[in-house]
Design a protein around this motif. Structure first.
Motif, PDB file in Angstrom:
ATOM      1  N   GLY A  39      -2.227  18.863  -4.305  1.00  0.00           N
ATOM      2  CA  GLY A  39      -3.316  18.098  -5.121  1.00  0.00           C
ATOM      3  C   GLY A  39      -4.042  17.431  -4.096  1.00  0.00           C
ATOM      4  N   PRO A  40      -5.159  16.810  -4.798  1.00  0.00           N
ATOM      5  CA  PRO A  40      -6.093  15.866  -3.942  1.00  0.00           C
ATOM      6  C   PRO A  40      -5.335  14.818  -2.902  1.00  0.00           C
ATOM      7  CG  PRO A  40      -6.717  15.573  -6.259  1.00  0.00           C
ATOM      8  CD  PRO A  40      -5.727  16.708  -6.027  1.00  0.00           C
ATOM      9  N   ARG A  41      -4.278  14.175  -3.709  1.00  0.00           N
ATOM     10  CA  ARG A  41      -3.420  13.204  -2.946  1.00  0.00           C
ATOM     11  C   ARG A  41      -2.285  13.628  -2.359  1.00  0.00           C
ATOM     12  NH1 ARG A  41      -2.943   7.364  -5.157  1.00  0.00           N
ATOM     13  NH2 ARG A  41      -4.221   6.521  -3.523  1.00  0.00           N
ATOM     14  N   LYS A  42      -2.002  13.678  -0.916  1.00  0.00           N
ATOM     15  CA  LYS A  42      -1.021  14.083  -0.645  1.00  0.00           C
ATOM     16  C   LYS A  42       0.288  13.342  -0.510  1.00  0.00           C
ATOM     17  CE  LYS A  42      -3.588  17.613   0.417  1.00  0.00           C
ATOM     18  NZ  LYS A  42      -3.783  18.757  -0.475  1.00  0.00           N
ATOM     19  N   THR A  43       1.690  13.832  -0.039  1.00  0.00           N
ATOM     20  CA  THR A  43       2.778  13.104   0.363  1.00  0.00           C
ATOM     21  C   THR A  43       2.938  13.306   2.103  1.00  0.00           C
ATOM     22  OG1 THR A  43       3.519  13.504  -1.672  1.00  0.00           O
ATOM     23  CG2 THR A  43       5.184  12.902  -0.130  1.00  0.00           C
ATOM     24  N   GLY A  44       3.245  11.817   2.349  1.00  0.00           N
ATOM     25  CA  GLY A  44       3.562  11.857   3.781  1.00  0.00           C
ATOM     26  C   GLY A  44       5.019  11.770   3.932  1.00  0.00           C
ATOM     27  N   VAL A  45       5.385  12.911   4.440  1.00  0.00           N
ATOM     28  CA  VAL A  45       6.999  13.041   4.768  1.00  0.00           C
ATOM     29  C   VAL A  45       7.453  12.636   6.047  1.00  0.00           C
ATOM     30  CG1 VAL A  45       8.843  14.640   4.713  1.00  0.00           C
ATOM     31  CG2 VAL A  45       7.057  14.858   2.992  1.00  0.00           C
ATOM     32  N   ILE A  46       8.337  11.811   6.008  1.00  0.00           N
ATOM     33  CA  ILE A  46       8.951  11.199   7.386  1.00  0.00           C
ATOM     34  C   ILE A  46      10.316  11.604   7.460  1.00  0.00           C
ATOM     35  CG2 ILE A  46       9.631   9.286   8.861  1.00  0.00           C
ATOM     36  CD1 ILE A  46       7.231   7.605   7.482  1.00  0.00           C
ATOM     37  N   LYS A  90       2.430   1.469  -1.174  1.00  0.00           N
ATOM     38  CA  LYS A  90       2.477   2.721  -1.796  1.00  0.00           C
ATOM     39  C   LYS A  90       3.981   3.185  -2.237  1.00  0.00           C
ATOM     40  CE  LYS A  90      -1.561   4.436   0.353  1.00  0.00           C
ATOM     41  NZ  LYS A  90      -2.283   5.372   1.440  1.00  0.00           N
ATOM     42  N   PRO A  91       4.286   4.006  -3.002  1.00  0.00           N
ATOM     43  CA  PRO A  91       5.924   4.258  -3.162  1.00  0.00           C
ATOM     44  C   PRO A  91       6.588   4.784  -2.280  1.00  0.00           C
ATOM     45  CG  PRO A  91       4.212   4.927  -5.118  1.00  0.00           C
ATOM     46  CD  PRO A  91       3.539   4.610  -3.857  1.00  0.00           C
ATOM     47  N   VAL A  92       7.705   4.618  -1.804  1.00  0.00           N
ATOM     48  CA  VAL A  92       8.506   5.212  -0.723  1.00  0.00           C
ATOM     49  C   VAL A  92       9.704   5.849  -1.553  1.00  0.00           C
ATOM     50  CG1 VAL A  92       9.586   5.008   1.374  1.00  0.00           C
ATOM     51  CG2 VAL A  92       7.446   3.633   0.959  1.00  0.00           C
ATOM     52  N   ILE A  93      10.020   7.105  -1.385  1.00  0.00           N
ATOM     53  CA  ILE A  93      11.294   7.650  -2.061  1.00  0.00           C
ATOM     54  C   ILE A  93      12.103   7.964  -0.675  1.00  0.00           C
ATOM     55  CG2 ILE A  93      12.132   9.727  -3.243  1.00  0.00           C
ATOM     56  CD1 ILE A  93       9.317   9.873  -4.397  1.00  0.00           C
ATOM     57  N   ALA A  94      13.294   7.771  -1.023  1.00  0.00           N
ATOM     58  CA  ALA A  94      14.531   8.019  -0.028  1.00  0.00           C
ATOM     59  C   ALA A  94      15.026   9.287  -0.388  1.00  0.00           C
ATOM     60  CB  ALA A  94      15.413   7.232   0.168  1.00  0.00           C
ATOM     61  N   LEU A 152       4.823   4.677   8.866  1.00  0.00           N
ATOM     62  CA  LEU A 152       4.470   4.094   7.441  1.00  0.00           C
ATOM     63  C   LEU A 152       3.371   3.345   7.504  1.00  0.00           C
ATOM     64  CD1 LEU A 152       8.254   2.565   6.861  1.00  0.00           C
ATOM     65  CD2 LEU A 152       7.023   4.175   5.265  1.00  0.00           C
ATOM     66  N   HIS A 153       2.897   2.762   8.356  1.00  0.00           N
ATOM     67  CA  HIS A 153       1.535   1.881   8.381  1.00  0.00           C
ATOM     68  C   HIS A 153       0.521   2.896   8.523  1.00  0.00           C
ATOM     69  CE1 HIS A 153       2.768  -2.118   8.308  1.00  0.00           C
ATOM     70  NE2 HIS A 153       3.422  -2.185   9.255  1.00  0.00           N
ATOM     71  N   ALA A 154       0.524   3.934   9.021  1.00  0.00           N
ATOM     72  CA  ALA A 154      -0.458   4.998   9.140  1.00  0.00           C
ATOM     73  C   ALA A 154      -0.706   5.757   7.954  1.00  0.00           C
ATOM     74  CB  ALA A 154      -0.103   6.297  10.174  1.00  0.00           C
ATOM     75  N   TYR A 155       0.392   6.098   7.021  1.00  0.00           N
ATOM     76  CA  TYR A 155       0.276   6.798   5.929  1.00  0.00           C
ATOM     77  C   TYR A 155      -0.168   5.615   4.908  1.00  0.00           C
ATOM     78  CZ  TYR A 155       2.935  10.781   7.059  1.00  0.00           C
ATOM     79  OH  TYR A 155       3.307  12.072   7.711  1.00  0.00           O
ATOM     80  N   GLU A 156       0.193   4.504   5.012  1.00  0.00           N
ATOM     81  CA  GLU A 156      -0.201   3.244   4.031  1.00  0.00           C
ATOM     82  C   GLU A 156      -1.907   3.153   4.107  1.00  0.00           C
ATOM     83  OE1 GLU A 156       1.253   1.513   1.694  1.00  0.00           O
ATOM     84  OE2 GLU A 156       0.450  -0.545   1.717  1.00  0.00           O
ATOM     85  N   ALA A 157      -2.362   3.311   5.474  1.00  0.00           N
ATOM     86  CA  ALA A 157      -3.670   3.241   5.692  1.00  0.00           C
ATOM     87  C   ALA A 157      -4.536   4.327   5.251  1.00  0.00           C
ATOM     88  CB  ALA A 157      -3.983   2.738   7.167  1.00  0.00           C
ATOM     89  N   ASP A 158      -3.991   5.631   5.113  1.00  0.00           N
ATOM     90  CA  ASP A 158      -4.617   6.943   4.775  1.00  0.00           C
ATOM     91  C   ASP A 158      -4.934   6.927   3.356  1.00  0.00           C
ATOM     92  OD1 ASP A 158      -5.309   9.531   4.418  1.00  0.00           O
ATOM     93  OD2 ASP A 158      -3.928  10.500   5.987  1.00  0.00           O
ATOM     94  N   GLU A 159      -6.226   7.046   2.826  1.00  0.00           N
ATOM     95  CA  GLU A 159      -6.422   7.211   1.474  1.00  0.00           C
ATOM     96  C   GLU A 159      -6.142   8.395   0.902  1.00  0.00           C
ATOM     97  OE1 GLU A 159      -8.501   5.241  -0.771  1.00  0.00           O
ATOM     98  OE2 GLU A 159      -8.340   3.414   0.680  1.00  0.00           O
ATOM     99  N   GLY A 160      -5.908   9.433   1.611  1.00  0.00           N
ATOM    100  CA  GLY A 160      -5.480  10.755   0.928  1.00  0.00           C
ATOM    101  C   GLY A 160      -4.070  10.974   0.799  1.00  0.00           C
ATOM    102  N   ILE A 161      -3.242   9.648   1.056  1.00  0.00           N
ATOM    103  CA  ILE A 161      -1.805   9.726   0.944  1.00  0.00           C
ATOM    104  C   ILE A 161      -1.377   8.881  -0.348  1.00  0.00           C
ATOM    105  CG2 ILE A 161       0.488   9.021   1.736  1.00  0.00           C
ATOM    106  CD1 ILE A 161      -0.525  11.438   3.427  1.00  0.00           C
ATOM    107  N   LEU A 184      10.114  12.882  12.820  1.00  0.00           N
ATOM    108  CA  LEU A 184       8.860  14.035  12.504  1.00  0.00           C
ATOM    109  C   LEU A 184       8.168  13.575  11.435  1.00  0.00           C
ATOM    110  CD1 LEU A 184      11.579  17.002  12.544  1.00  0.00           C
ATOM    111  CD2 LEU A 184      10.190  16.148  14.586  1.00  0.00           C
ATOM    112  N   THR A 185       6.866  13.916  11.253  1.00  0.00           N
ATOM    113  CA  THR A 185       6.116  13.529  10.111  1.00  0.00           C
ATOM    114  C   THR A 185       5.392  14.746   9.869  1.00  0.00           C
ATOM    115  OG1 THR A 185       4.132  12.911  11.581  1.00  0.00           O
ATOM    116  CG2 THR A 185       5.733  11.210  10.797  1.00  0.00           C
ATOM    117  N   ALA A 186       5.100  14.761   8.461  1.00  0.00           N
ATOM    118  CA  ALA A 186       4.365  15.884   7.907  1.00  0.00           C
ATOM    119  C   ALA A 186       3.595  15.544   6.665  1.00  0.00           C
ATOM    120  CB  ALA A 186       5.516  17.333   7.746  1.00  0.00           C
TER     121      ALA A 186
END
Ligand code: CAA
Length: 262
Positions: free
Chosen positions: A14-21, A100-104, A44-53, A7-9
């Motif tokens: 703030g102006p830069r968001k977090t991509g949650v997988i 981009k940083p990835v937190i588990a 992951l690639h989609a979030y990497e390419a998204d300037e807003g993340i 699932l993704t959300a």
């Protein structure tokens, strides 16, 4: 994009968001099959390419972050089919491509490939329910996604040998003491804690964030003197950014910086 195993959300104020997988094969305790790993790579690639993340969080369920690679899917492999298909390597290396940083955010079982996936992330925040282990030896195999290499780097030789050879699990407190995880929180607070950490990072200067990630990873590959020299060059390079001027001006003017990530 529609996914079946994750699932993704997007989260954050703030102006830069977090991509949650969220890994989502609950009936198999989020066992990591090809479809899930391919979807994880695409997300992951989609979030990497998204300037807003700014940051990405990978999590699982209350019961399991992931109980490892999918055992029935692996069971029929021969040496030749494993070798030719690039078993584990071909769609597991994707995390190394993400800058981009990835937190588990780990609750429940993180075993085998699940533990390896968590260790491929930049840091691990654990719920008090988390259990880490590399039980592959019980299946007559060994870890195939970096467990014999990343675990000793994280917890030292003695504990890594113990876990890899006896297949015993490590609970969250032991994992924190050993340095495998950065923080342990009650399960109910796990996502709040991970998202707050991500939000703190999102507010920092993007170039600094990406360079810190690159340099910390370099610490595991390059001799100290070479890595320190690279750090010095990047340190100098950041004096060419808008964010350096903003960060230092804000300090002098006693206000919060507003970074433009440039
Ligand atoms: N692959 C596929 N399915 C798995 C799985 C896995 N790695 N782990 C658990 N499942 C499935 C079980 O088969 C079971 O499915 P059914 O209900 O259809 O029977 C379901 O998840 C629930 O599991 P259990 O009934 O076993 O739950 P439990 O609470 O009794 O035990 C557990 C939980 C200790 C995690 C146990 O499931 C277990 O030991 N799982 C395997 C862990 C493992 O060996 N992981 C390493 C895999 S190899 C690997 O990862 C290689 C690599 O380096 C990449």
């Amino acid at each position: 994009m529609t996914y079946e195993c994750i699932l993704t959300a997007t989260q954050g104020a703030g102006p830069r968001k977090t991509g949650v997988i969220t890994l989502n094969r609950p009936k198999a305790l989020n066992a990591l099959n090809d479809q899930l790993m391919n979807e994880l790579g695409d997300a992951l690639h989609a979030y990497e390419a998204d300037e807003g993340i700014g940051c990405i969080v990978i999590t699982g369920s209350e019961r399991a972050f992931a109980a490892g690679a999918d055992i029935p899917a692996m069971a029929q492999h021969s040496f030749m089919s494993a070798f030719k298909s690039g078993l584990i390597s071909k769609n597991w290396e994707v995390l190394r491509e993400i800058r981009k940083p990835v937190i588990a955010a780990v609750a429940g079982f993180a075993l085998g490939g699940g533990c390896e996936l968590a260790m491929m992330c930049d840091f691990i925040i654990a719920a008090d329910t988390a259990k880490f282990g590399q039980p592959e030896i019980k299946l007559g195999i060994i870890p195939g996604a970096g467990g014999t290499q990343r675990l000793p780097r994280a917890v030292g030789k003695s504990k890594a040998m113990d876990m890899l050879l006896t297949a015993r699990m490590m609970n969250a407190d032991e994992a924190e003491r050993a340095g495998l995880v950065s923080r342990v929180v009650p399960f109910e607070k796990l996502m709040d804690e991970a998202l707050a950490a991500a939000e703190a990072i999102n507010a920092m200067s993007g170039p600094s964030v990406m360079l810190i990630k690159e340099l910390v990873n370099l610490a595991y590959q390059a001799p100290l003197s070479d890595a320190v020299a690279v750090e010095r060059r990047y340190f100098h390079a950041l004096f060419g950014t808008d964010d350096q001027r903003e960060g230092m001006a804000a300090f002098v003017e006693k206000r919060a910086p507003v970074f433009r990530h440039s």
